[in-house]
Each structure stands twice: as structure tokens, then as C-alpha cells.
Design an enzyme around this catalytic site. Structure first.
Site, PDB file in Angstrom:
ATOM      1  N   ASN A 203      -4.703  -8.163  -2.907  1.00  0.00           N
ATOM      2  CA  ASN A 203      -4.560  -7.385  -1.691  1.00  0.00           C
ATOM      3  C   ASN A 203      -3.268  -7.762  -0.991  1.00  0.00           C
ATOM      4  O   ASN A 203      -3.029  -8.931  -0.673  1.00  0.00           O
ATOM      5  CB  ASN A 203      -5.721  -7.644  -0.725  1.00  0.00           C
ATOM      6  CG  ASN A 203      -5.521  -6.887   0.580  1.00  0.00           C
ATOM      7  OD1 ASN A 203      -5.748  -5.686   0.654  1.00  0.00           O
ATOM      8  ND2 ASN A 203      -5.067  -7.578   1.615  1.00  0.00           N
ATOM      9  N   HIS A 346      -2.005   1.148   4.567  1.00  0.00           N
ATOM     10  CA  HIS A 346      -0.968   1.695   5.448  1.00  0.00           C
ATOM     11  C   HIS A 346      -1.498   1.754   6.875  1.00  0.00           C
ATOM     12  O   HIS A 346      -2.643   2.142   7.116  1.00  0.00           O
ATOM     13  CB  HIS A 346      -0.554   3.091   4.992  1.00  0.00           C
ATOM     14  CG  HIS A 346       0.387   3.771   5.937  1.00  0.00           C
ATOM     15  ND1 HIS A 346       1.728   3.476   5.996  1.00  0.00           N
ATOM     16  CD2 HIS A 346       0.168   4.716   6.896  1.00  0.00           C
ATOM     17  CE1 HIS A 346       2.305   4.212   6.934  1.00  0.00           C
ATOM     18  NE2 HIS A 346       1.377   4.980   7.486  1.00  0.00           N
ATOM     19  N   THR A 413      -6.859   1.840   0.529  1.00  0.00           N
ATOM     20  CA  THR A 413      -7.674   0.621   0.584  1.00  0.00           C
ATOM     21  C   THR A 413      -7.712  -0.016   1.971  1.00  0.00           C
ATOM     22  O   THR A 413      -8.584  -0.836   2.246  1.00  0.00           O
ATOM     23  CB  THR A 413      -7.140  -0.400  -0.432  1.00  0.00           C
ATOM     24  OG1 THR A 413      -5.704  -0.442  -0.361  1.00  0.00           O
ATOM     25  CG2 THR A 413      -7.545  -0.013  -1.847  1.00  0.00           C
ATOM     26  N   GLU A 414      -6.764   0.353   2.833  1.00  0.00           N
ATOM     27  CA  GLU A 414      -6.784  -0.117   4.220  1.00  0.00           C
ATOM     28  C   GLU A 414      -6.091   0.903   5.099  1.00  0.00           C
ATOM     29  O   GLU A 414      -4.955   1.287   4.836  1.00  0.00           O
ATOM     30  CB  GLU A 414      -6.063  -1.467   4.385  1.00  0.00           C
ATOM     31  CG  GLU A 414      -6.769  -2.654   3.807  1.00  0.00           C
ATOM     32  CD  GLU A 414      -6.079  -3.972   4.208  1.00  0.00           C
ATOM     33  OE1 GLU A 414      -5.301  -3.977   5.188  1.00  0.00           O
ATOM     34  OE2 GLU A 414      -6.304  -4.977   3.531  1.00  0.00           O
ATOM     35  N   ASN A 415      -6.780   1.356   6.141  1.00  0.00           N
ATOM     36  CA  ASN A 415      -6.165   2.172   7.176  1.00  0.00           C
ATOM     37  C   ASN A 415      -7.054   2.111   8.404  1.00  0.00           C
ATOM     38  O   ASN A 415      -8.258   2.339   8.326  1.00  0.00           O
ATOM     39  CB  ASN A 415      -5.990   3.621   6.708  1.00  0.00           C
ATOM     40  CG  ASN A 415      -5.359   4.509   7.774  1.00  0.00           C
ATOM     41  OD1 ASN A 415      -5.975   5.464   8.249  1.00  0.00           O
ATOM     42  ND2 ASN A 415      -4.136   4.203   8.152  1.00  0.00           N
TER      43      ASN A 415
END
Length: 585
Positions: A203, A346, A413-415
Site C-alpha cells: 500500500n 487518490h 483502493t483509497e479515497n
């Protein structure tokens, strides 16, 4: 995450021209920043939320778990906000079923979590010891998720390197990490691969390299300026490739899963569209960020602009070789194509302009880029000082990935967005707006032809936020960290995100506006319940203060839970101030 660069100036940029490539189906010069598209996502689109081991599990020294670099780092004074640690965090280690109920409430399709390397290999070395209790914990978590029709997406490395490997070998500065990490990953494939079909090797390796080995803001806290980040990244890329090949050769035919990596990237927009140097600087910003890792994985080598800039500055320093390591021809072939899907994290965007940093003033990763980062002060920034809401940058980044790397399969995967508030607030309308706008830009990108298959809201719970401790909250669910039971409370964004999931997008304007209204109504009731609980806690603390002023003074500083109603916050502060004045007099 990234270093913050706050600049008090307004930057008006309406168009973007990239010299690196052009997409026939995406108009880079279009100015549609404020438009909203009503429509739905493709059938089978996967909606999820996420977290990571060190940020949520707690139980830092329980059931045979070994020390991680973050355990050691946070136990040193001055490394985190208020010296906070992840020792207990959300106590997720003990709350598997409770948290899966929250996921069910949201109707999540997937949940992204990470496996703590030192929890299952206390020293990081398989031949030393494998901790069966740690392995069993993840067995239970995976089985519970599947029983509730939630797909596990598992990250192998979310920053918590076993401390023994850092002390004995220097962590990711040492090439030996590649084999140790492969042993760990292989054990996970063997133990969980019959049930886990989506694996993420690393990650956000950008933060591991830059903040762990360049700036020292993150564990292990080393400041090897100009070299440490590049060396760490070099070994991480090789480790990722080795793990992919291990899965490909030993497990893929049996388990039918996929292995990818999660890369973090902000978008960079040129300040002056008429200035070729600014256009090149914006491209350089993105290449030094996500391109640093994605280009070797998809094309076999570092971005040419990184090799040129770092090589030139190394020569100016009088060095015989570049500070950026190089891959052999065999390594390039081995690394290229080691990605079944690309995870993308993002959060925000920057305006970028050319700025030359002379080599004789010291060289770092940041000065190697020869850029300056700017922000528009009109951009919303409710929490983290680096996180401005700039939704249109998300679509541009996704189209960049499409054109640069052959339109790979993408999972977001990340926001998400944080808040930093003195008073508890469950009515997080700014988070609703952030999710609404960013998810919509992702939908537009899919219409552009970008191959996005899933979205992960970051994060399910409020949690430990690295060097910021508990001062910032990203969760859909509020966690009361001052309460030993760590209760969870839904924020308004839970109801909004749930409706997005149930509708698989944004059906029409009237319905979407109604979602926000209903979510706010629901959170008002939750706010009242939470406020009542916190007022009871506050009253008890005040009574202790009156009963034993000397000891309670210290307790008030560390234990009083700040109420929801801000006027009550002020009242408590006033009582505390009166006590201090009385003590002084």
C-alpha cells in the site's frame, strides 16, 4: 500521504495540455470542472470500504504478536501528535463481528484490510517462528466476511514492518527484505489463498520510501536525504515483482486469484498553460509520484524524466553514478507486467509550476523534481492540511493511467476526506459532498473508457492516522477513542454512501438531493444520542475534578471527551480555566 505545501495565492487554470500523450476519447482541454453527471455504474461494480492493521486492530502486544516499526516509532516521545499510539486504536482485533455488522449496514461488496506481518511472523523471519494465534485471527476475519457475502481484498504490507528486520538489516534499505517479504507473502497465499482472490502487495510505497526513509516523519523515522527513498523504493519494486511471480508460478492455477499493488497519486495541473516549463513540471510531478512505481511495473524501468533529472543532479554533485538505482536488463524483464490489477489511492490535486533547486544547496527527493506545489485557497479543506477537495483532478489522473499504462484493470483502493474538529460532529455534510463529487468524477472516467472495477471508501472507521495520531478522522463511522469499549457511531455519510451503493450510482438529481437531506435528518438523532453519552462522561470527569483537583487536573487533560454541542465544549473549557486560575492564585 504526502507533505503539505500551503500557498496563499489564487491559481486560475482552465485547461490542461499534456505533451506526454493524448487520449482520443478524453478532451484534456475541456473545462467542465463543475458539471455533474447523473447515471449508474456498470453491472458488477464493487463498492467497499477499508482500513489497515496498525491503524485499526490494536492488541499491539497480544497473542504472540511481535513488534512492528510503528510500535517502536510511536512509543518514542515527539513522533506523533500528542504522542498518540496505535496500541489499542479501534480494538478491531476484538470486534470482528461488530465491524462486519457495520459493513452489512452499508451493503458493502468488499472490505479492504491488511495483514500484520509481525502478528503472524513475530520477527518477520519464517524460520524463527510462525504465530498460529495471529494466523487464526485472519482466518476468522476472512471467514466472517465471506459468510456475510463481503469479498476480502487483502493488503500484505501496509507499513508495519517487523522491528527485528529493521534493527537487524536496516529494513527496506536492505535487499534481503525481498526474500523475507516473499516468505511472508507465500505463507499468506498458502493459508488464505483458497478464500482470498484479490491480493495487494504494497500500500502506497511512496509514503514508505519518502516519509519512512527520506523525511523521517513515518516509521522507521530515518532521514537518508537524497538516497534513502530511492533505495527503499528499488527494493520494494523488486519485492513486489518477486511476490507476483511466486503467486503466478505456485498458486494461480489452483487458487484463481489476482495480485496487484496499490499506488497513491495526487494529480498535478500546470499553473500556466502557456508556459512549456510548467506543463513539463506538472508531468514531472505525476511521474515522480505514481510513475515512480507504475512505470517499472508496467514498462520495466523508471520514468525517463526521473532518470534524467536525478542523474543530472547526481553528476552536478560530483557523484560517479546516479542516486537513482538502476535495473539490469534481466530485472526489467522480470518486473515488467507484474500487475493483474492496479490499486489507486487518490485524495487531492496540486497546481504545479517550474522551480529550479540548485544542487549545491543539498539534494532531496523533493528538490530533485524542480517543481513548486500550489493550491487554490478557494478549494475546501475540512481536515488534513494537505487534503483539498479538487474532484476534477481524480478524472484526469484516471485518464492519465489509462493512456500511460495500457488501460489496466483499476480498483480505487483509497479515497476519502478527513475532519479535524474540536467538537464531535456526526453530520459530516462536507464528506457527503466530497464522496458525491469524487465518485461522480470516477463515473465520468469510466464513461471515458477507464477500466475501473471497484471503489473503496477510506475509511470504514475513524482510526489512528500515523504521525497525526487521532487528531484527524477519515471514518464513515465515528469511534469514541476515549471510551474503553470504543463504540462506533454512524456519521451522515454512512446513509449517503449506502444509497449510492444501493443505486449503483446517481439515478437523478431529485433523488440524489433527497439522499443528502435524509442523511442529515438521521445524523441529527445520532448526534443527540452521542452528545447525551458524552455529557454523562463529562459530568463524571467534572465531579472527579471537584473531588480531587490535583489528580483530576491531569485526567481532564487526557480523558475528557469533547461533547458534540460546541457550547458545551466552551463551557467545559471555561470550568477548566477557572480551576487553573484558582490553582495559580
Amino acid at each position: 500521504m504526502m507533505l503539505s505545501h500551503r500557498v496563499g495565492r489564487v491559481c486560475h487554470v482552465l485547461v490542461l495540455v499534456l505533451c506526454l500523450s493524448s487520449a482520443e476519447d478524453f478532451d484534456w482541454s475541456a473545462n467542465n470542472h463543475d458539471s455533474f453527471y447523473y447515471g449508474t455504474f456498470p453491472n458488477g461494480f464493487s463498492w467497499g470500504a477499508g482500513g489497515s492493521a496498525y491503524q485499526t486492530e490494536g492488541a499491539w502486544d497480544k497473542d504472540g504478536k511481535g513488534l512492528s516499526i510503528w510500535d517502536v516509532f510511536t512509543h518514542k516521545k515527539g513522533k506523533t501528535f500528542l504522542n498518540d499510539t496505535g496500541d489499542s486504536s479501534c480494538d478491531g482485533y476484538y470486534k470482528i463481528k461488530d465491524d462486519i455488522l457495520l459493513m452489512k449496514e452499508l451493503n458493502l461488496n468488499h472490505y479492504r484490510f491488511s495483514i500484520s506481518w509481525p502478528r503472524i511472523m513475530p520477527t518477520g523471519i519464517k524460520s524463527d517462528h510462525v504465530n498460529e494465534k495471529g494466523l487464526k485471527y485472519y482466518d476468522v476475519l476472512i471467514d466472517e466476511l465471506l459468510e456475510n457475502s463481503i469479498t476480502p481484498i487483502v493488503t500484505l504490507y501496509h507499513w508495519d514492518l517487523p522491528q527485528v528486520l529493521q534493527e537487524k538489516y536496516g529494513g527496506w534499505q536492505n535487499i534481503s527484505m525481498i526474500n523475507y517479504f516473499n516468505d511472508f507473502a507465500n505463507l499468506c497465499f498458502e493459508r488464505y489463498g483458497d478464500r482470498v482472490k484479490y491480493w495487494i502487495t504494497f500500500n502506497n510505497p511512496w509514503s514508505v520510501a519518502v516519509e519512512g526513509y527520506e523525511t523521517g516523519e513515518h516509521a522507521p523515522g530515518l532521514k537518508l536525504r537524497g538516497t534513502g527513498a530511492y533505495r527503499a523504493a528499488h527494493h520494494i519494486i523488486k519485492a513486489h515483482a518477486k511476490v507476483w511471480h511466486t503467486y503466478d508460478s505456485q498458486w494461480r492455477s489452483k487458487q484463481k486469484g489476482m495480485v496487484g499493488i496499490s499506488l497513491y497519486g495526487d494529480w498535478g495541473e500546470p499553473v500556466d498553460i502557456t508556459n512549456q516549463k510548467d506543463i513539463e513540471a506538472a508531468e514531472r510531478y505525476v511521474q515522480f509520484y505514481i510513475g515512480w512505481f507504475a512505470t517499472p511495473i508496467f514498462h520495466g524501468d523508471y520514468p525517463q524524466v526521473m532518470k534524467d533529472f536525478i542523474g543530472r543532479k547526481s553528476t552536478q554533485q560530483g557523484l560517479g553514478t546516479s542516486r537513482l538505482p538502476s535495473f539490469s536488463s534481466q530485472e526489467k524483464s522480470y518486473i515488467k507486467g507484474t500487475c493483474d490489477f492496479l490499486g489507486v489511492g487518490h485524495f487531492t490535486t496540486r497546481y504545479i509550476t517550474q522551480k529550479t533547486f540548485p544542487s549545491n544547496r543539498g539534494t532531496t527527493y523533493f528538490s530533485d523534481r524542480d517543481i513548486a506545489e500550489l493550491v487554490d485557497p478557494r478549494w475546501p479543506d475540512p481536515g488534513s492540511e494537505w487534503l483539498y477537495s479538487v474532484p476534477w483532478g481524480f478524472r484526469r489522473l484516471l485518464n492519465f493511467i489509462k493512456t500511460q499504462y495500457g488501460n489496466p484493470m483499476i480498483f480505487i483502493t483509497e479515497n476519502g476526506v478527513s475532519e479535524k474538529m474540536m467538537c464531535t460532529e456526526l453530520c459530516d455534510d462536507w464528506r457527503i459532498q466530497y464522496y458525491k463529487d469524487y465518485i461522480n468524477e470516477m463515473l465520468k472516467a469510466i464513461r471515458d473508457g477507464v477500466n475501473v472495477k471497484g471503489y473503496t471508501a477510506w475509511s470504514l472507521l475513524d482510526k489512528f492516522e500515523w504521525d497525526e495520531g487521532y487528531s484527524e478522522r477519515f471514518g464513515l463511522y465515528y469511534v469514541d477513542f476515549k471510551n474503553k469499549n470504543k463504540p462506533r457511531y454512524p456519521k451522515a455519510s454512512v446513509q449517503f454512501y449506502k444509497r449510492v451503493i444501493n443505486s449503483n450510482g446517481f439515478p437523478n438529481q431529485r433523488e440524489v438531493e433527497n439522499w443528502k437531506r435524509k442523511a442529515t435528518e438521521t445524523c441529527s438523532t445520532s448526534n443527540q444520542l452521542l452528545a447525551a453519552e458524552e455529557q454523562r462522561n463529562t459530568a463524571a470527569n467534572i465531579l472527579r475534578l471537584i473531588h480531587d483537583p490535583l489528580t483530576s487536573h491531569m485526567e481532564m487533560v487526557t480523558e475528557v471527551v469533547v461533547p458534540t454541542v460546541c457550547t458545551l465544549c466552551i463551557l467545559i473549557s471555561a470550568v477548566f480555566l477557572m480551576f487553573l486560575l484558582r490553582k495559580r492564585n
